[in-house]
Design a protein around this motif. Structure first.
Motif, PDB file in Angstrom:
ATOM      1  N   ALA A   1     -14.706 -41.820  -3.609  1.00  9.23           N
ATOM      2  CA  ALA A   1     -15.711 -42.109  -2.579  1.00  9.23           C
ATOM      3  C   ALA A   1     -15.891 -43.605  -2.335  1.00  9.23           C
ATOM      4  CB  ALA A   1     -17.052 -41.483  -2.979  1.00  9.23           C
ATOM      5  N   GLY A   2     -15.193 -44.443  -3.096  1.00 10.27           N
ATOM      6  CA  GLY A   2     -15.286 -45.884  -2.892  1.00 10.27           C
ATOM      7  C   GLY A   2     -16.470 -46.545  -3.584  1.00 10.27           C
ATOM      8  N   PHE A   3     -17.108 -45.841  -4.526  1.00 13.36           N
ATOM      9  CA  PHE A   3     -18.227 -46.418  -5.270  1.00 13.36           C
ATOM     10  C   PHE A   3     -17.793 -46.994  -6.609  1.00 13.36           C
ATOM     11  CE2 PHE A   3     -20.534 -43.605  -2.376  1.00 13.36           C
ATOM     12  CZ  PHE A   3     -21.485 -44.484  -1.895  1.00 13.36           C
ATOM     13  N   ALA A   4     -16.507 -46.942  -6.882  1.00 14.74           N
ATOM     14  CA  ALA A   4     -15.979 -47.513  -8.115  1.00 14.74           C
ATOM     15  C   ALA A   4     -14.584 -48.061  -7.849  1.00 14.74           C
ATOM     16  CB  ALA A   4     -15.936 -46.468  -9.218  1.00 14.74           C
ATOM     17  N   GLU A   5     -14.213 -49.036  -8.658  1.00 15.05           N
ATOM     18  CA  GLU A   5     -12.876 -49.633  -8.599  1.00 15.05           C
ATOM     19  C   GLU A   5     -12.300 -49.631 -10.002  1.00 15.05           C
ATOM     20  OE1 GLU A   5     -13.720 -53.529  -7.100  1.00 15.05           O
ATOM     21  OE2 GLU A   5     -13.814 -52.842  -5.029  1.00 15.05           O
ATOM     22  N   LEU A   6     -10.988 -49.495 -10.093  1.00 20.59           N
ATOM     23  CA  LEU A   6     -10.301 -49.515 -11.373  1.00 20.59           C
ATOM     24  C   LEU A   6      -9.429 -50.761 -11.420  1.00 20.59           C
ATOM     25  CD1 LEU A   6      -9.790 -47.947 -13.994  1.00 20.59           C
ATOM     26  CD2 LEU A   6      -7.959 -46.734 -12.808  1.00 20.59           C
ATOM     27  N   ASN A   7      -9.741 -51.665 -12.335  1.00 19.14           N
ATOM     28  CA  ASN A   7      -8.993 -52.907 -12.485  1.00 19.14           C
ATOM     29  C   ASN A   7      -8.600 -53.079 -13.946  1.00 19.14           C
ATOM     30  OD1 ASN A   7      -9.308 -53.903  -9.750  1.00 19.14           O
ATOM     31  ND2 ASN A   7     -11.470 -54.122 -10.263  1.00 19.14           N
TER      32      ASN A   7
ATOM     33  N   THR B   1     -17.926 -33.280 -16.034  1.00 20.91           N
ATOM     34  CA  THR B   1     -17.339 -34.105 -17.107  1.00 20.91           C
ATOM     35  C   THR B   1     -17.422 -35.577 -16.707  1.00 20.91           C
ATOM     36  OG1 THR B   1     -15.117 -34.127 -16.156  1.00 20.91           O
ATOM     37  CG2 THR B   1     -15.636 -32.303 -17.664  1.00 20.91           C
ATOM     38  N   GLU B   2     -17.243 -36.440 -17.676  1.00 20.67           N
ATOM     39  CA  GLU B   2     -17.178 -37.876 -17.385  1.00 20.67           C
ATOM     40  C   GLU B   2     -15.985 -38.176 -16.472  1.00 20.67           C
ATOM     41  OE1 GLU B   2     -16.840 -42.193 -19.661  1.00 20.67           O
ATOM     42  OE2 GLU B   2     -16.395 -40.361 -20.767  1.00 20.67           O
ATOM     43  N   GLY B   3     -14.862 -37.544 -16.749  1.00 17.59           N
ATOM     44  CA  GLY B   3     -13.668 -37.764 -15.933  1.00 17.59           C
ATOM     45  C   GLY B   3     -13.881 -37.394 -14.477  1.00 17.59           C
ATOM     46  N   GLN B   4     -14.566 -36.280 -14.227  1.00 16.76           N
ATOM     47  CA  GLN B   4     -14.852 -35.871 -12.848  1.00 16.76           C
ATOM     48  C   GLN B   4     -15.776 -36.873 -12.169  1.00 16.76           C
ATOM     49  OE1 GLN B   4     -13.436 -33.062 -11.229  1.00 16.76           O
ATOM     50  NE2 GLN B   4     -14.165 -34.292  -9.515  1.00 16.76           N
ATOM     51  N   PHE B   5     -16.755 -37.372 -12.906  1.00 13.24           N
ATOM     52  CA  PHE B   5     -17.659 -38.394 -12.363  1.00 13.24           C
ATOM     53  C   PHE B   5     -16.872 -39.627 -11.932  1.00 13.24           C
ATOM     54  CE2 PHE B   5     -19.958 -42.347 -13.564  1.00 13.24           C
ATOM     55  CZ  PHE B   5     -20.803 -42.398 -12.474  1.00 13.24           C
ATOM     56  N   ILE B   6     -16.022 -40.130 -12.804  1.00 12.95           N
ATOM     57  CA  ILE B   6     -15.244 -41.332 -12.485  1.00 12.95           C
ATOM     58  C   ILE B   6     -14.306 -41.065 -11.308  1.00 12.95           C
ATOM     59  CG2 ILE B   6     -13.513 -42.961 -13.348  1.00 12.95           C
ATOM     60  CD1 ILE B   6     -16.334 -43.359 -14.560  1.00 12.95           C
ATOM     61  N   THR B   7     -13.626 -39.933 -11.317  1.00 14.18           N
ATOM     62  CA  THR B   7     -12.717 -39.573 -10.219  1.00 14.18           C
ATOM     63  C   THR B   7     -13.461 -39.512  -8.892  1.00 14.18           C
ATOM     64  OG1 THR B   7     -11.248 -38.358 -11.701  1.00 14.18           O
ATOM     65  CG2 THR B   7     -11.141 -37.791  -9.358  1.00 14.18           C
ATOM     66  N   ASP B   8     -14.610 -38.862  -8.881  1.00  8.40           N
ATOM     67  CA  ASP B   8     -15.391 -38.747  -7.648  1.00  8.40           C
ATOM     68  C   ASP B   8     -15.866 -40.112  -7.155  1.00  8.40           C
ATOM     69  OD1 ASP B   8     -15.027 -36.015  -7.728  1.00  8.40           O
ATOM     70  OD2 ASP B   8     -17.106 -35.547  -8.272  1.00  8.40           O
TER      71      ASP B   8
ATOM     72  N   VAL C   1     -13.347 -49.600 -15.254  1.00  8.11           N
ATOM     73  CA  VAL C   1     -14.041 -49.099 -14.065  1.00  8.11           C
ATOM     74  C   VAL C   1     -15.247 -49.985 -13.798  1.00  8.11           C
ATOM     75  CG1 VAL C   1     -15.339 -47.174 -13.087  1.00  8.11           C
ATOM     76  CG2 VAL C   1     -13.321 -46.729 -14.493  1.00  8.11           C
ATOM     77  N   SER C   2     -15.373 -50.435 -12.552  1.00 10.67           N
ATOM     78  CA  SER C   2     -16.584 -51.155 -12.137  1.00 10.67           C
ATOM     79  C   SER C   2     -17.137 -50.447 -10.906  1.00 10.67           C
ATOM     80  CB  SER C   2     -16.282 -52.623 -11.851  1.00 10.67           C
ATOM     81  OG  SER C   2     -15.294 -52.745 -10.863  1.00 10.67           O
ATOM     82  N   PHE C   3     -18.452 -50.391 -10.835  1.00 13.62           N
ATOM     83  CA  PHE C   3     -19.114 -49.689  -9.743  1.00 13.62           C
ATOM     84  C   PHE C   3     -19.488 -50.683  -8.653  1.00 13.62           C
ATOM     85  CE2 PHE C   3     -19.719 -47.163 -13.555  1.00 13.62           C
ATOM     86  CZ  PHE C   3     -19.192 -45.963 -13.123  1.00 13.62           C
ATOM     87  N   VAL C   4     -19.381 -50.235  -7.395  1.00 13.87           N
ATOM     88  CA  VAL C   4     -19.676 -51.096  -6.251  1.00 13.87           C
ATOM     89  C   VAL C   4     -20.676 -50.396  -5.330  1.00 13.87           C
ATOM     90  CG1 VAL C   4     -17.464 -52.319  -6.314  1.00 13.87           C
ATOM     91  CG2 VAL C   4     -17.645 -50.232  -4.990  1.00 13.87           C
ATOM     92  N   ASN C   5     -21.535 -51.194  -4.717  1.00 20.13           N
ATOM     93  CA  ASN C   5     -22.545 -50.697  -3.778  1.00 20.13           C
ATOM     94  C   ASN C   5     -23.482 -49.662  -4.396  1.00 20.13           C
ATOM     95  OD1 ASN C   5     -21.547 -52.305  -1.654  1.00 20.13           O
ATOM     96  ND2 ASN C   5     -19.923 -50.819  -1.319  1.00 20.13           N
ATOM     97  N   CYS C   6     -23.705 -49.775  -5.701  1.00 18.74           N
ATOM     98  CA  CYS C   6     -24.620 -48.883  -6.401  1.00 18.74           C
ATOM     99  C   CYS C   6     -24.908 -49.465  -7.786  1.00 18.74           C
ATOM    100  CB  CYS C   6     -24.030 -47.479  -6.539  1.00 18.74           C
ATOM    101  SG  CYS C   6     -22.477 -47.398  -7.449  1.00 18.74           S
TER     102      CYS C   6
ATOM    103  N   SER D   1     -23.770 -37.291   0.807  1.00 12.47           N
ATOM    104  CA  SER D   1     -24.097 -35.863   0.775  1.00 12.47           C
ATOM    105  C   SER D   1     -23.146 -35.062  -0.107  1.00 12.47           C
ATOM    106  CB  SER D   1     -24.124 -35.293   2.194  1.00 12.47           C
ATOM    107  OG  SER D   1     -22.852 -35.430   2.794  1.00 12.47           O
ATOM    108  N   GLU D   2     -21.903 -35.501  -0.251  1.00 11.90           N
ATOM    109  CA  GLU D   2     -20.956 -34.719  -1.047  1.00 11.90           C
ATOM    110  C   GLU D   2     -21.310 -34.686  -2.537  1.00 11.90           C
ATOM    111  OE1 GLU D   2     -18.556 -38.647  -0.381  1.00 11.90           O
ATOM    112  OE2 GLU D   2     -20.019 -37.472   0.718  1.00 11.90           O
ATOM    113  N   PHE D   3     -22.215 -35.549  -2.973  1.00 12.50           N
ATOM    114  CA  PHE D   3     -22.624 -35.540  -4.379  1.00 12.50           C
ATOM    115  C   PHE D   3     -23.937 -34.793  -4.589  1.00 12.50           C
ATOM    116  CE2 PHE D   3     -20.185 -39.757  -5.047  1.00 12.50           C
ATOM    117  CZ  PHE D   3     -18.983 -39.053  -5.121  1.00 12.50           C
ATOM    118  N   GLN D   4     -24.508 -34.234  -3.544  1.00 10.49           N
ATOM    119  CA  GLN D   4     -25.771 -33.497  -3.643  1.00 10.49           C
ATOM    120  C   GLN D   4     -25.680 -32.351  -4.653  1.00 10.49           C
ATOM    121  OE1 GLN D   4     -28.629 -34.407  -2.216  1.00 10.49           O
ATOM    122  NE2 GLN D   4     -29.703 -32.701  -3.162  1.00 10.49           N
TER     123      GLN D   4
END
Length: 95
Positions: free
Chosen positions: A21-27, A10-17, A31-36, A60-63
């Motif tokens: 993992a530190g690839f997104a921030e919530l302000n 789901t979209e929600g699972q994507f955002i949560t993950d 949602v803004s993505f970082v280092n990607c 690897s956890e997103f494989q």
């Protein structure tokens, strides 16, 4: 850096993950993505999963969410990354 295509349940699972993992921030609810670099495609045809393209150092956890649509059938491309994806596709699928 690598360019891969993913399908989350789901979209929600994507955002949560991504947040976990530190690839997104919530302000302030945004949602803004970082280092990607991320392109959210969303739902594609009859597939109920959330399709996403990402350029990053893939953790690897997103494989488990990686999908391999044929290079000539993809809905979205990051400009200039087509051959990189095609090479990864060939290596992963043998096609």
């Amino acid at each position: 850096m690598t360019y891969l295509k993913y399908a989350w349940p789901t979209e929600g699972q994507f955002i949560t993950d991504m947040l976990s993992a530190g690839f997104a921030e919530l302000n302030e609810g945004e949602v803004s993505f970082v280092n990607c670099a991320v392109h959210q495609i969303g739902l594609v045809e009859s597939d109920p999963r959330w399709a996403v393209d990402v350029i990053w150092v893939a953790p690897s956890e997103f494989q488990q969410y990686v999908v391999w649509p044929a290079p000539n059938s993809a809905v979205h491309w990051f400009a200039g990354w087509e051959s990189t994806y095609a090479a990864a596709y060939e290596q992963a699928t043998g096609e």
